[in-house]
Design a protein around this motif. Structure first.
Motif, PDB file in Angstrom:
ATOM      1  N   PRO A  16      -9.281  -3.427   4.896  1.00  0.00           N
ATOM      2  CA  PRO A  16     -10.145  -2.928   3.814  1.00  0.00           C
ATOM      3  C   PRO A  16     -11.466  -3.665   3.695  1.00  0.00           C
ATOM      4  CG  PRO A  16      -8.403  -4.291   2.907  1.00  0.00           C
ATOM      5  CD  PRO A  16      -8.132  -4.178   4.379  1.00  0.00           C
ATOM      6  N   LEU A  45     -15.229  -0.531   0.908  1.00  0.00           N
ATOM      7  CA  LEU A  45     -14.577  -1.018  -0.306  1.00  0.00           C
ATOM      8  C   LEU A  45     -15.196  -2.354  -0.702  1.00  0.00           C
ATOM      9  CD1 LEU A  45     -10.968  -0.194   0.842  1.00  0.00           C
ATOM     10  CD2 LEU A  45     -12.009   0.753  -1.221  1.00  0.00           C
ATOM     11  N   ASP A 104      -3.979  -4.235   4.610  1.00  0.00           N
ATOM     12  CA  ASP A 104      -3.598  -3.758   3.272  1.00  0.00           C
ATOM     13  C   ASP A 104      -4.067  -2.344   2.947  1.00  0.00           C
ATOM     14  OD1 ASP A 104      -1.914  -5.620   2.230  1.00  0.00           O
ATOM     15  OD2 ASP A 104      -3.481  -6.863   1.356  1.00  0.00           O
ATOM     16  N   CYS A 105      -4.618  -1.657   3.917  1.00  0.00           N
ATOM     17  CA  CYS A 105      -5.169  -0.326   3.634  1.00  0.00           C
ATOM     18  C   CYS A 105      -4.538   0.715   4.565  1.00  0.00           C
ATOM     19  CB  CYS A 105      -6.684  -0.381   3.845  1.00  0.00           C
ATOM     20  SG  CYS A 105      -7.535   1.127   3.394  1.00  0.00           S
ATOM     21  N   LEU A 142      -6.698   7.485   0.593  1.00  0.00           N
ATOM     22  CA  LEU A 142      -6.754   6.072   0.983  1.00  0.00           C
ATOM     23  C   LEU A 142      -5.880   5.285   0.011  1.00  0.00           C
ATOM     24  CD1 LEU A 142      -9.772   3.948   2.048  1.00  0.00           C
ATOM     25  CD2 LEU A 142      -8.322   3.130   0.183  1.00  0.00           C
ATOM     26  N   TRP A 143      -5.045   4.436   0.571  1.00  0.00           N
ATOM     27  CA  TRP A 143      -4.184   3.594  -0.252  1.00  0.00           C
ATOM     28  C   TRP A 143      -4.483   2.127   0.026  1.00  0.00           C
ATOM     29  CZ3 TRP A 143      -1.826   7.722   2.551  1.00  0.00           C
ATOM     30  CH2 TRP A 143      -1.502   8.830   1.743  1.00  0.00           C
ATOM     31  N   LEU A 144      -4.354   1.337  -1.025  1.00  0.00           N
ATOM     32  CA  LEU A 144      -4.696  -0.081  -0.923  1.00  0.00           C
ATOM     33  C   LEU A 144      -3.658  -0.919  -1.663  1.00  0.00           C
ATOM     34  CD1 LEU A 144      -6.945  -2.216  -0.142  1.00  0.00           C
ATOM     35  CD2 LEU A 144      -7.829  -1.864  -2.457  1.00  0.00           C
ATOM     36  N   LYS A 158       0.831  -1.213   0.000  1.00  0.00           N
ATOM     37  CA  LYS A 158       0.000   0.000   0.000  1.00  0.00           C
ATOM     38  C   LYS A 158       0.861   1.258   0.000  1.00  0.00           C
ATOM     39  CE  LYS A 158      -0.454  -0.472   5.004  1.00  0.00           C
ATOM     40  NZ  LYS A 158       0.192  -1.782   5.112  1.00  0.00           N
TER      41      LYS A 158
END
Lengths: 155, 184
Positions: free
Chosen positions: A110, A68, A89-90, A125-127, A45
């Motif tokens: 997530p 999500l 993972d987020c 927000l990053w994934l 991420k």
């Protein structure tokens, strides 16, 4: 008198609508790039340009929920490939200086609803994720959808 | 009459307040992103030609060089052009008769394999890659050739050492090559 009252109320309505206007956009899709059969590939991420990046704009200080809808497989034609999103993972950053490598809120799940407040510079927000191609995975460009839904809580 | 006006005002106020409330609780936005990946061709290896020593005489060792087009062992690896691979070769120490009643020593020197990462399939016409290296320890950094037909070829030589009382007959042994993408 009645007419004036009506105009005032309509203006109030418009103002109220603008107050709660919001937007979420996709800055970057989750991109695994070149993958070889039999070799799982992880995208962190924190990896700019490869991790998915979503940006939420709106009224600073307003609380929102983020949901999500994540895929479990990627597809091309009739071929499937497993994609995994782990519970860390987020990441989210609502600060004035968002930093993907050192986010304000890290290792988020997530798969669950995330509730945060929009910052003065919006909310990033990053994934990341993992794909697991089989040893005889068919060649091709695989894709799947990631749907993000942002909702004001009213708080 | 005044009551009717008041009721109308109240209705206006309620409608507007309701609208505001609805806006407040239902404000929502959705974006569709995606996950993408480009899966490369699956890796395969085929024994194109067996390592063939032909006729051998008792007590007289025989060598096949890795550039012998007719007799060298040839393996064809096919995969994604330019992809890094790891390869491992399991070589026999003996070859045996079908009945298993006799066996003959086979040896591989540390220069008995050539790896050609062009599409050249002819051991006698080396293109590019790794010339005369050790089949017991294949080099790192192997790649699939980047030609139109992405192949990497293995050309294997060896030596058999029949004893002076070696039984007459056909002898065979397995040569196993394992290849895998290394993700590089």
């Amino acid at each position: 008198m009645k007419k004036n009252l009506l105009i005032i109320l309509l203006l109030l309505l418009i103002a109220s609508s603008q107050l709660f206007a919001q937007n979420v956009i996709v800055n970057n899709n989750l991109t695994f790039g070149t993958v070889y059969p039999g070799i799982p590939k992880t995208i962190s991420k924190a990896t700019a340009g490869f991790a998915a990046e979503f940006y939420v704009s709106g009224t600073a200080g307003s609380e929102i929920t983020i949901d999500l809808a994540l895929p479990t497989y990627m597809n091309v034609g009739s071929s499937n490939m497993q994609v995994i999103f782990q519970e860390t993972d987020c990441a989210i950053d609502t600060s004035a200086t968002p930093d993907q490598t050192n986010p304000e809120f890290n290792n988020l799940d997530p798969w669950h609803t995330l509730t945060y407040r929009i910052g003065s510079n919006g909310l990033y927000l990053w994934l990341g994720g993992i794909i697991v191609p089989g040893l005889s995975q068919n060649e091709g460009s695989y894709a799947s959808n990631i749907v993000i839904t942002v909702t004001y809580t009213g708080n | 009459m005044k009551n009717i006006l008041d009721i109308k005002k109240m209705i206006y106020v309620l409608i507007i307040l309701g609208s505001v409330l609805i806006n407040k609780v239902s404000a929502q936005d959705v974006a569709n992103g995606s996950a993408t990946a480009n899966v490369q061709a699956a890796l395969s290896i085929v024994a194109t030609q067996d390592l063939q020593f032909g006729s051998v005489f008792q007590g007289v060792s025989k060598t096949v060089t890795n550039n012998d087009a007719a007799a060298a062992g040839i393996f064809t690896i096919t995969g994604a052009a330019g992809a890094g691979i790891s390869a491992y070769m399991t070589l026999p120490q003996y070859i045996s008769t079908a009945a298993g009643d006799d066996r003959m020593t086979i040896a591989f020197r540390n220069t008995d394999i050539t790896i050609d990462s062009t599409s050249n399939a002819d051991p006698s016409a080396f293109g590019s890659g790794w010339l005369d290296v050790d089949p017991n320890s294949l080099p790192t950094g192997l790649v699939i050739g980047s030609d139109v037909t992405p192949h990497t070829m293995l050309f294997l030589g060896g030596r058999v050492i029949p004893s002076v009382d070696q039984s007459a007959g056909s002898y065979t042994g397995n040569i196993i090559v394992t290849v895998a993408y290394n993700g590089i």
